[in-house]
Design a protein around this motif. Structure first.
Motif, mmCIF file in Angstrom:
data_model
loop_
_atom_site.group_PDB
_atom_site.id
_atom_site.type_symbol
_atom_site.label_atom_id
_atom_site.label_comp_id
_atom_site.label_asym_id
_atom_site.label_seq_id
_atom_site.Cartn_x
_atom_site.Cartn_y
_atom_site.Cartn_z
ATOM 1 N N THR A 186 118.083 150.032 17.254
ATOM 2 C CA THR A 186 117.391 149.252 16.241
ATOM 3 C C THR A 186 117.391 149.959 14.889
ATOM 4 O OG1 THR A 186 115.953 148.363 17.981
ATOM 5 C CG2 THR A 186 115.243 148.043 15.704
ATOM 6 N N SER A 195 118.120 144.817 19.418
ATOM 7 C CA SER A 195 116.803 144.840 20.043
ATOM 8 C C SER A 195 116.944 144.924 21.546
ATOM 9 C CB SER A 195 116.006 143.584 19.684
ATOM 10 O OG SER A 195 114.773 143.552 20.385
ATOM 11 N N TRP A 197 114.179 144.475 23.415
ATOM 12 C CA TRP A 197 112.906 143.878 23.835
ATOM 13 C C TRP A 197 113.027 143.281 25.235
ATOM 14 C CZ3 TRP A 197 110.507 139.688 25.740
ATOM 15 C CH2 TRP A 197 109.123 139.579 25.537
ATOM 16 N N GLY A 313 112.282 146.691 18.076
ATOM 17 C CA GLY A 313 113.177 145.539 18.116
ATOM 18 C C GLY A 313 112.451 144.211 18.142
#
Length: 441
Positions: A186, A195, A197, A313
Protein backbone atom coordinates in the motif's frame (compact mmCIF):
# COMPACT_ATOMS: atom_id res chain seq x y z
CA UNK A 1 19.14 -28.20 -8.03
CA UNK A 2 17.16 -28.58 -11.25
CA UNK A 3 14.46 -26.13 -12.26
CA UNK A 4 11.00 -27.09 -13.51
CA UNK A 5 11.81 -26.38 -17.20
CA UNK A 6 15.00 -28.45 -16.87
CA UNK A 7 12.96 -31.34 -15.52
CA UNK A 8 10.29 -30.91 -18.19
CA UNK A 9 13.00 -31.02 -20.84
CA UNK A 10 13.58 -34.61 -19.73
CA UNK A 11 9.98 -35.25 -20.78
CA UNK A 12 10.52 -33.67 -24.24
CA UNK A 13 8.90 -30.34 -23.39
CA UNK A 14 9.68 -27.03 -25.05
CA UNK A 15 9.72 -24.25 -22.43
CA UNK A 16 9.44 -20.47 -22.76
CA UNK A 17 9.52 -17.66 -20.23
CA UNK A 18 7.82 -14.33 -20.89
CA UNK A 19 8.36 -11.47 -18.45
CA UNK A 20 10.18 -11.40 -15.13
CA UNK A 21 13.19 -13.56 -14.18
CA UNK A 22 14.82 -12.00 -11.06
CA UNK A 23 17.03 -15.01 -10.34
CA UNK A 24 20.39 -13.71 -11.46
CA UNK A 25 22.03 -12.36 -14.60
CA UNK A 26 25.73 -11.99 -13.83
CA UNK A 27 26.48 -14.98 -16.08
CA UNK A 28 24.61 -16.28 -19.10
CA UNK A 29 24.25 -19.70 -17.50
CA UNK A 30 22.13 -18.29 -14.66
CA UNK A 31 19.67 -16.50 -16.94
CA UNK A 32 16.49 -18.27 -18.16
CA UNK A 33 18.02 -19.96 -21.20
CA UNK A 34 20.82 -21.23 -18.99
CA UNK A 35 18.33 -22.75 -16.57
CA UNK A 36 16.08 -24.76 -18.84
CA UNK A 37 14.02 -22.33 -20.91
CA UNK A 38 14.37 -22.48 -24.69
CA UNK A 39 13.65 -18.76 -24.96
CA UNK A 40 13.09 -15.71 -22.80
CA UNK A 41 11.49 -12.40 -23.65
CA UNK A 42 11.42 -9.97 -20.76
CA UNK A 43 13.58 -8.56 -17.99
CA UNK A 44 16.21 -10.01 -15.66
CA UNK A 45 15.82 -7.73 -12.64
CA UNK A 46 12.94 -7.46 -10.16
CA UNK A 47 11.04 -4.72 -11.96
CA UNK A 48 11.36 -2.14 -14.71
CA UNK A 49 9.52 0.84 -16.17
CA UNK A 50 6.28 -0.14 -17.89
CA UNK A 51 7.12 2.05 -20.90
CA UNK A 52 10.80 2.97 -20.56
CA UNK A 53 11.85 -0.65 -19.81
CA UNK A 54 14.61 0.86 -17.68
CA UNK A 55 15.53 -0.25 -14.18
CA UNK A 56 18.06 0.77 -11.56
CA UNK A 57 18.79 3.92 -9.63
CA UNK A 58 20.00 7.27 -11.02
CA UNK A 59 23.52 6.84 -12.32
CA UNK A 60 23.14 3.05 -12.25
CA UNK A 61 20.29 2.23 -14.59
CA UNK A 62 19.74 0.87 -18.04
CA UNK A 63 17.48 -0.96 -20.44
CA UNK A 64 16.36 -4.36 -19.15
CA UNK A 65 14.15 -5.69 -21.93
CA UNK A 66 15.77 -8.63 -23.69
CA UNK A 67 15.06 -11.29 -26.26
CA UNK A 68 17.33 -13.93 -24.79
CA UNK A 69 20.59 -11.91 -24.67
CA UNK A 70 19.71 -9.25 -27.22
CA UNK A 71 18.48 -5.88 -25.85
CA UNK A 72 15.15 -4.81 -27.31
CA UNK A 73 15.33 -1.10 -28.12
CA UNK A 74 12.52 -1.12 -30.67
CA UNK A 75 9.73 -1.59 -28.12
CA UNK A 76 10.75 1.27 -25.79
CA UNK A 77 7.64 3.35 -25.21
CA UNK A 78 5.28 0.39 -25.57
CA UNK A 79 3.31 -0.93 -22.59
CA UNK A 80 4.98 -3.96 -21.02
CA UNK A 81 1.75 -5.85 -20.32
CA UNK A 82 0.75 -5.65 -23.97
CA UNK A 83 4.20 -6.72 -25.14
CA UNK A 84 4.23 -9.79 -22.89
CA UNK A 85 0.70 -10.73 -23.95
CA UNK A 86 1.54 -10.49 -27.63
CA UNK A 87 4.68 -12.57 -27.13
CA UNK A 88 2.74 -15.29 -25.28
CA UNK A 89 0.09 -15.42 -27.99
CA UNK A 90 2.76 -15.69 -30.70
CA UNK A 91 4.38 -18.62 -28.90
CA UNK A 92 1.02 -20.38 -28.51
CA UNK A 93 0.08 -19.75 -32.13
CA UNK A 94 3.36 -20.85 -33.73
CA UNK A 95 4.32 -23.79 -31.50
CA UNK A 96 4.53 -27.25 -33.07
CA UNK A 97 2.39 -29.31 -30.70
CA UNK A 98 4.08 -32.54 -31.68
CA UNK A 99 6.13 -31.54 -28.64
CA UNK A 100 4.37 -30.45 -25.43
CA UNK A 101 4.69 -26.80 -24.38
CA UNK A 102 5.44 -25.21 -21.01
CA UNK A 103 4.80 -21.46 -21.06
CA UNK A 104 5.44 -19.26 -18.03
CA UNK A 105 4.07 -15.72 -18.32
CA UNK A 106 5.40 -13.63 -15.44
CA UNK A 107 3.83 -10.19 -15.76
CA UNK A 108 5.35 -6.97 -14.48
CA UNK A 109 1.82 -5.75 -13.66
CA UNK A 110 0.69 -4.83 -11.12
CA UNK A 111 4.13 -4.45 -9.50
CA UNK A 112 5.45 -0.92 -9.24
CA UNK A 113 7.81 0.16 -11.99
CA UNK A 114 11.25 1.65 -11.55
CA UNK A 115 11.79 4.08 -8.67
CA UNK A 116 11.77 7.24 -10.78
CA UNK A 117 8.75 6.46 -12.87
CA UNK A 118 7.17 9.88 -13.15
CA UNK A 119 7.73 9.84 -16.90
CA UNK A 120 6.19 6.39 -17.18
CA UNK A 121 3.17 7.38 -15.13
CA UNK A 122 2.68 10.44 -17.31
CA UNK A 123 2.69 8.28 -20.41
CA UNK A 124 0.29 5.86 -18.75
CA UNK A 125 -2.09 8.70 -17.98
CA UNK A 126 -1.89 9.98 -21.54
CA UNK A 127 -2.31 6.47 -22.95
CA UNK A 128 -5.40 5.45 -21.04
CA UNK A 129 -6.68 8.40 -19.00
CA UNK A 130 -10.04 8.52 -20.77
CA UNK A 131 -10.73 4.79 -20.49
CA UNK A 132 -9.31 4.60 -16.97
CA UNK A 133 -11.54 7.41 -15.73
CA UNK A 134 -14.56 6.02 -17.56
CA UNK A 135 -14.19 2.58 -16.01
CA UNK A 136 -13.03 3.54 -12.54
CA UNK A 137 -14.37 7.05 -11.92
CA UNK A 138 -15.95 5.84 -8.67
CA UNK A 139 -12.45 5.44 -7.16
CA UNK A 140 -11.63 8.85 -5.73
CA UNK A 141 -7.89 8.33 -5.29
CA UNK A 142 -6.32 8.61 -8.75
CA UNK A 143 -3.44 6.40 -7.61
CA UNK A 144 -5.87 3.61 -6.75
CA UNK A 145 -7.68 4.28 -10.00
CA UNK A 146 -4.46 3.83 -11.94
CA UNK A 147 -3.73 0.63 -10.00
CA UNK A 148 -7.18 -0.72 -10.89
CA UNK A 149 -6.49 0.05 -14.54
CA UNK A 150 -3.19 -1.85 -14.40
CA UNK A 151 -4.91 -4.86 -12.81
CA UNK A 152 -7.59 -4.66 -15.47
CA UNK A 153 -4.88 -4.93 -18.14
CA UNK A 154 -3.76 -8.21 -16.54
CA UNK A 155 -7.35 -9.48 -16.64
CA UNK A 156 -7.49 -8.68 -20.34
CA UNK A 157 -4.13 -10.36 -20.90
CA UNK A 158 -5.29 -13.61 -19.29
CA UNK A 159 -8.44 -13.56 -21.39
CA UNK A 160 -6.50 -13.01 -24.61
CA UNK A 161 -4.07 -15.83 -23.79
CA UNK A 162 -6.87 -18.29 -22.96
CA UNK A 163 -8.63 -17.24 -26.16
CA UNK A 164 -5.42 -17.92 -28.13
CA UNK A 165 -5.23 -21.44 -26.65
CA UNK A 166 -8.84 -22.02 -27.68
CA UNK A 167 -8.30 -20.69 -31.20
CA UNK A 168 -5.22 -22.90 -31.59
CA UNK A 169 -7.32 -25.89 -30.55
CA UNK A 170 -5.23 -26.94 -27.54
CA UNK A 171 -7.21 -25.53 -24.62
CA UNK A 172 -8.81 -28.85 -23.67
CA UNK A 173 -5.38 -30.43 -23.29
CA UNK A 174 -3.87 -27.49 -21.39
CA UNK A 175 -3.31 -26.97 -17.67
CA UNK A 176 -3.57 -23.33 -16.57
CA UNK A 177 -2.44 -21.94 -13.23
CA UNK A 178 -2.98 -18.24 -12.53
CA UNK A 179 -1.50 -17.17 -9.22
CA UNK A 180 -0.31 -14.23 -7.16
CA UNK A 181 3.06 -14.01 -5.46
CA UNK A 182 3.35 -11.75 -2.40
CA UNK A 183 0.81 -9.37 -0.95
CA UNK A 184 0.33 -5.78 -2.08
CA UNK A 185 2.38 -2.81 -0.93
CA UNK A 186 0.00 0.00 0.00
CA UNK A 187 2.80 2.41 0.86
CA UNK A 188 6.54 2.52 1.46
CA UNK A 189 9.20 0.69 -0.52
CA UNK A 190 7.82 -0.32 -3.95
CA UNK A 191 4.44 1.18 -3.04
CA UNK A 192 1.70 0.66 -5.60
CA UNK A 193 -1.34 1.60 -3.46
CA UNK A 194 -2.67 -1.97 -3.44
CA UNK A 195 -4.82 -3.27 -0.59
CA UNK A 196 -4.75 -6.55 1.33
CA UNK A 197 -7.96 -5.74 3.22
CA UNK A 198 -8.93 -7.08 5.68
CA UNK A 199 -5.68 -8.93 6.32
CA UNK A 200 -2.81 -7.66 8.42
CA UNK A 201 0.54 -6.59 7.01
CA UNK A 202 2.04 -5.65 3.66
CA UNK A 203 4.66 -7.09 1.38
CA UNK A 204 7.96 -7.91 3.17
CA UNK A 205 6.12 -9.09 6.31
CA UNK A 206 5.21 -12.61 7.42
CA UNK A 207 1.63 -11.59 8.17
CA UNK A 208 -1.21 -12.86 5.99
CA UNK A 209 -1.41 -9.63 4.02
CA UNK A 210 2.15 -10.24 2.90
CA UNK A 211 2.22 -13.98 2.24
CA UNK A 212 -1.25 -15.42 1.69
CA UNK A 213 -1.71 -16.09 -2.02
CA UNK A 214 -4.66 -17.00 -4.19
CA UNK A 215 -4.74 -19.04 -7.38
CA UNK A 216 -7.10 -20.23 -10.11
CA UNK A 217 -6.51 -23.67 -11.61
CA UNK A 218 -7.98 -25.11 -14.80
CA UNK A 219 -7.67 -28.60 -16.22
CA UNK A 220 -10.03 -30.88 -18.08
CA UNK A 221 -8.84 -33.58 -15.68
CA UNK A 222 -10.39 -31.95 -12.59
CA UNK A 223 -12.74 -34.43 -10.96
CA UNK A 224 -14.88 -31.76 -9.32
CA UNK A 225 -15.00 -28.55 -11.29
CA UNK A 226 -16.02 -25.12 -10.09
CA UNK A 227 -14.82 -25.88 -6.57
CA UNK A 228 -12.75 -24.06 -3.94
CA UNK A 229 -9.72 -25.89 -2.57
CA UNK A 230 -8.46 -24.81 0.87
CA UNK A 231 -5.57 -27.24 1.20
CA UNK A 232 -2.18 -25.89 2.21
CA UNK A 233 0.03 -25.55 -0.87
CA UNK A 234 3.41 -23.85 -1.29
CA UNK A 235 5.07 -22.60 -4.45
CA UNK A 236 7.80 -25.25 -4.08
CA UNK A 237 5.07 -27.84 -4.63
CA UNK A 238 4.64 -26.73 -8.23
CA UNK A 239 7.76 -28.56 -9.46
CA UNK A 240 6.77 -32.09 -8.37
CA UNK A 241 3.08 -31.39 -9.09
CA UNK A 242 3.59 -30.26 -12.68
CA UNK A 243 6.27 -32.90 -13.23
CA UNK A 244 3.69 -35.51 -12.24
CA UNK A 245 1.05 -33.88 -14.47
CA UNK A 246 3.48 -34.02 -17.40
CA UNK A 247 3.95 -37.76 -16.97
CA UNK A 248 7.04 -37.84 -14.77
CA UNK A 249 7.58 -39.71 -11.53
CA UNK A 250 8.12 -37.29 -8.61
CA UNK A 251 10.08 -40.00 -6.78
CA UNK A 252 12.84 -39.47 -9.34
CA UNK A 253 13.31 -35.85 -8.26
CA UNK A 254 15.32 -36.74 -5.18
CA UNK A 255 15.13 -34.83 -1.91
CA UNK A 256 13.35 -31.53 -2.54
CA UNK A 257 11.23 -29.13 -0.51
CA UNK A 258 8.16 -29.47 -2.72
CA UNK A 259 5.37 -32.03 -2.29
CA UNK A 260 3.39 -33.55 -5.15
CA UNK A 261 -0.10 -32.02 -4.87
CA UNK A 262 -1.55 -33.39 -8.11
CA UNK A 263 -4.12 -35.64 -6.44
CA UNK A 264 -4.95 -32.91 -3.93
CA UNK A 265 -5.78 -30.54 -6.79
CA UNK A 266 -7.57 -33.01 -9.06
CA UNK A 267 -9.52 -35.01 -6.48
CA UNK A 268 -9.41 -32.74 -3.41
CA UNK A 269 -7.59 -35.42 -1.47
CA UNK A 270 -6.15 -34.07 1.80
CA UNK A 271 -2.77 -32.48 1.36
CA UNK A 272 0.30 -34.24 2.70
CA UNK A 273 1.80 -30.86 3.59
CA UNK A 274 1.69 -30.42 7.36
CA UNK A 275 3.82 -27.27 7.65
CA UNK A 276 5.26 -24.43 5.66
CA UNK A 277 8.37 -22.39 6.40
CA UNK A 278 7.51 -18.87 5.29
CA UNK A 279 11.01 -17.47 5.74
CA UNK A 280 14.11 -17.77 7.87
CA UNK A 281 16.53 -14.86 7.75
CA UNK A 282 19.72 -15.04 9.78
CA UNK A 283 20.63 -11.43 8.96
CA UNK A 284 17.36 -9.90 10.18
CA UNK A 285 16.73 -12.78 12.64
CA UNK A 286 13.22 -12.96 11.26
CA UNK A 287 11.30 -16.25 11.10
CA UNK A 288 7.78 -17.22 10.10
CA UNK A 289 6.22 -20.68 9.92
CA UNK A 290 2.83 -22.36 9.46
CA UNK A 291 2.03 -25.63 11.23
CA UNK A 292 -0.90 -28.00 11.76
CA UNK A 293 -1.78 -27.83 8.02
CA UNK A 294 -1.74 -24.06 8.08
CA UNK A 295 -3.83 -23.42 11.17
CA UNK A 296 -1.15 -21.92 13.40
CA UNK A 297 1.41 -19.31 12.48
CA UNK A 298 4.56 -18.60 14.45
CA UNK A 299 6.43 -15.31 14.01
CA UNK A 300 9.48 -14.52 16.13
CA UNK A 301 9.61 -10.77 15.54
CA UNK A 302 8.94 -7.83 13.27
CA UNK A 303 10.93 -5.94 10.66
CA UNK A 304 11.28 -2.27 9.75
CA UNK A 305 10.15 -1.27 13.27
CA UNK A 306 6.56 -2.46 12.67
CA UNK A 307 6.22 -0.08 9.71
CA UNK A 308 4.29 -2.59 7.61
CA UNK A 309 2.82 -4.77 10.37
CA UNK A 310 -0.48 -2.97 10.83
CA UNK A 311 -3.75 -2.85 8.89
CA UNK A 312 -3.67 -0.80 5.72
CA UNK A 313 -5.41 -0.42 2.38
CA UNK A 314 -8.85 0.53 1.12
CA UNK A 315 -11.83 -1.72 1.76
CA UNK A 316 -13.17 -1.28 -1.77
CA UNK A 317 -16.71 -2.10 -0.67
CA UNK A 318 -18.18 1.30 0.04
CA UNK A 319 -21.46 2.65 -1.29
CA UNK A 320 -19.57 4.43 -4.04
CA UNK A 321 -18.58 1.11 -5.60
CA UNK A 322 -20.88 -0.17 -8.36
CA UNK A 323 -22.64 -3.50 -8.19
CA UNK A 324 -20.46 -6.44 -9.16
CA UNK A 325 -20.72 -6.92 -12.92
CA UNK A 326 -21.55 -10.60 -13.38
CA UNK A 327 -22.26 -10.11 -17.07
CA UNK A 328 -18.69 -8.91 -17.65
CA UNK A 329 -17.38 -12.17 -16.19
CA UNK A 330 -19.70 -14.32 -18.29
CA UNK A 331 -18.78 -12.39 -21.44
CA UNK A 332 -15.03 -12.29 -20.77
CA UNK A 333 -12.64 -13.82 -23.31
CA UNK A 334 -11.51 -16.46 -20.84
CA UNK A 335 -15.00 -17.62 -19.93
CA UNK A 336 -16.25 -17.62 -23.52
CA UNK A 337 -13.26 -19.75 -24.54
CA UNK A 338 -13.78 -22.20 -21.68
CA UNK A 339 -17.52 -22.35 -22.26
CA UNK A 340 -16.91 -23.80 -25.73
CA UNK A 341 -15.58 -26.92 -24.04
CA UNK A 342 -19.00 -27.40 -22.41
CA UNK A 343 -17.68 -29.44 -19.47
CA UNK A 344 -18.43 -26.78 -16.88
CA UNK A 345 -20.24 -23.55 -17.62
CA UNK A 346 -20.26 -20.58 -15.30
CA UNK A 347 -23.66 -19.29 -14.28
CA UNK A 348 -24.70 -16.11 -12.56
CA UNK A 349 -25.82 -18.08 -9.49
CA UNK A 350 -22.52 -19.95 -9.45
CA UNK A 351 -20.54 -16.72 -9.50
CA UNK A 352 -22.59 -15.31 -6.63
CA UNK A 353 -22.03 -18.46 -4.54
CA UNK A 354 -18.30 -18.49 -5.29
CA UNK A 355 -17.89 -14.85 -4.33
CA UNK A 356 -19.81 -15.41 -1.11
CA UNK A 357 -17.62 -18.36 -0.21
CA UNK A 358 -14.39 -16.52 -0.97
CA UNK A 359 -15.39 -13.17 0.51
CA UNK A 360 -13.21 -12.26 3.46
CA UNK A 361 -15.16 -11.40 6.54
CA UNK A 362 -14.32 -8.22 8.38
CA UNK A 363 -12.11 -9.62 11.12
CA UNK A 364 -10.73 -6.27 12.20
CA UNK A 365 -13.17 -5.59 15.00
CA UNK A 366 -10.60 -6.05 17.77
CA UNK A 367 -7.33 -4.69 16.46
CA UNK A 368 -4.26 -5.24 18.64
CA UNK A 369 -2.84 -2.23 20.41
CA UNK A 370 0.61 -3.82 20.49
CA UNK A 371 1.97 -4.84 17.08
CA UNK A 372 5.19 -6.33 18.43
CA UNK A 373 5.82 -10.03 17.92
CA UNK A 374 8.39 -11.45 20.29
CA UNK A 375 7.09 -14.02 19.61
CA UNK A 376 3.58 -14.25 18.18
CA UNK A 377 1.34 -17.25 17.63
CA UNK A 378 -1.91 -16.92 15.69
CA UNK A 379 -4.81 -19.28 15.01
CA UNK A 380 -5.47 -18.42 11.35
CA UNK A 381 -8.60 -20.55 11.10
CA UNK A 382 -10.28 -18.55 13.87
CA UNK A 383 -8.42 -15.27 13.46
CA UNK A 384 -7.25 -14.74 9.85
CA UNK A 385 -6.59 -11.06 10.55
CA UNK A 386 -4.02 -12.01 13.21
CA UNK A 387 -5.50 -9.75 15.85
CA UNK A 388 -4.87 -11.96 18.89
CA UNK A 389 -1.51 -13.33 19.98
CA UNK A 390 -2.21 -16.71 21.61
CA UNK A 391 1.42 -17.55 22.44
CA UNK A 392 0.70 -17.59 26.20
CA UNK A 393 -2.54 -19.54 25.77
CA UNK A 394 -0.98 -22.30 23.65
CA UNK A 395 2.44 -23.00 25.20
CA UNK A 396 2.68 -26.51 23.71
CA UNK A 397 2.12 -25.33 20.13
CA UNK A 398 4.52 -22.44 20.73
CA UNK A 399 7.20 -24.78 22.05
CA UNK A 400 6.73 -27.21 19.15
CA UNK A 401 7.04 -24.34 16.69
CA UNK A 402 10.26 -23.11 18.26
CA UNK A 403 11.73 -26.62 18.26
CA UNK A 404 10.87 -27.07 14.60
CA UNK A 405 12.47 -23.74 13.76
CA UNK A 406 15.61 -24.88 15.56
CA UNK A 407 15.75 -27.84 13.15
CA UNK A 408 15.44 -25.50 10.18
CA UNK A 409 18.33 -23.41 11.51
CA UNK A 410 20.57 -26.48 11.35
CA UNK A 411 19.91 -26.88 7.61
CA UNK A 412 20.10 -23.19 6.75
CA UNK A 413 22.30 -22.28 3.80
CA UNK A 414 23.86 -18.91 4.75
CA UNK A 415 22.96 -15.90 2.68
CA UNK A 416 25.54 -14.68 0.21
CA UNK A 417 24.61 -11.02 0.35
CA UNK A 418 27.20 -8.94 -1.45
CA UNK A 419 27.59 -5.29 -2.24
CA UNK A 420 26.52 -4.24 -5.73
CA UNK A 421 29.33 -4.87 -8.19
CA UNK A 422 30.25 -1.50 -9.77
CA UNK A 423 31.27 -3.38 -12.92
CA UNK A 424 27.62 -4.32 -13.46
CA UNK A 425 26.65 -0.70 -14.04
CA UNK A 426 24.83 -0.50 -17.41
CA UNK A 427 26.67 2.72 -18.18
CA UNK A 428 29.67 0.54 -19.11
CA UNK A 429 27.65 -1.37 -21.72
CA UNK A 430 25.69 1.20 -23.66
CA UNK A 431 23.18 1.72 -20.84
CA UNK A 432 21.96 -1.88 -21.09
CA UNK A 433 21.89 -4.55 -18.39
CA UNK A 434 24.21 -7.37 -19.40
CA UNK A 435 25.67 -10.66 -18.18
CA UNK A 436 28.75 -8.69 -17.27
CA UNK A 437 30.90 -11.32 -15.57
CA UNK A 438 31.33 -13.65 -18.52
CA UNK A 439 30.52 -11.47 -21.51
CA UNK A 440 32.71 -8.46 -20.98
CA UNK A 441 35.39 -9.26 -18.35
Amino acid sequence: MSTLPERLRELNYTSHLVGKWHLGSAYQNVTPTGRGFDSHYGYWNGYMGYFSHQTGRPGFEGLDMHTDFQPDFQTVGQYATDLFTHRAIKLITTHDYKKPLFLLVSHLAPHTGKYDEKADNTVLEEKSAYEMNRKFSYISDVRRRRYADIVNSVDESVGDIVDALSTRGVLRNTIILFMSDNGGQTFGMHENFASNWPLRGLKFTHFEGGVRGTAVFYSDKLMRKGRMNDNLIHITDLLPTFYKAAGGDPDNLGEIDGINQWETILKEEPTKREELLINIDEVENHVGMLSYQGRYKYINGTIYNNTYDGYHGAIGRGKENPKYNISAVLQSHANVALAHLSFHRLTADGIVKTRKYLQSRDCRQLLPTNLNCSPCLFDLWMDPCETKNIALEQPTILTNSIRRIDQFWKHLVPQQNKAVDPESNPVHYGNVWTTWLDTYL
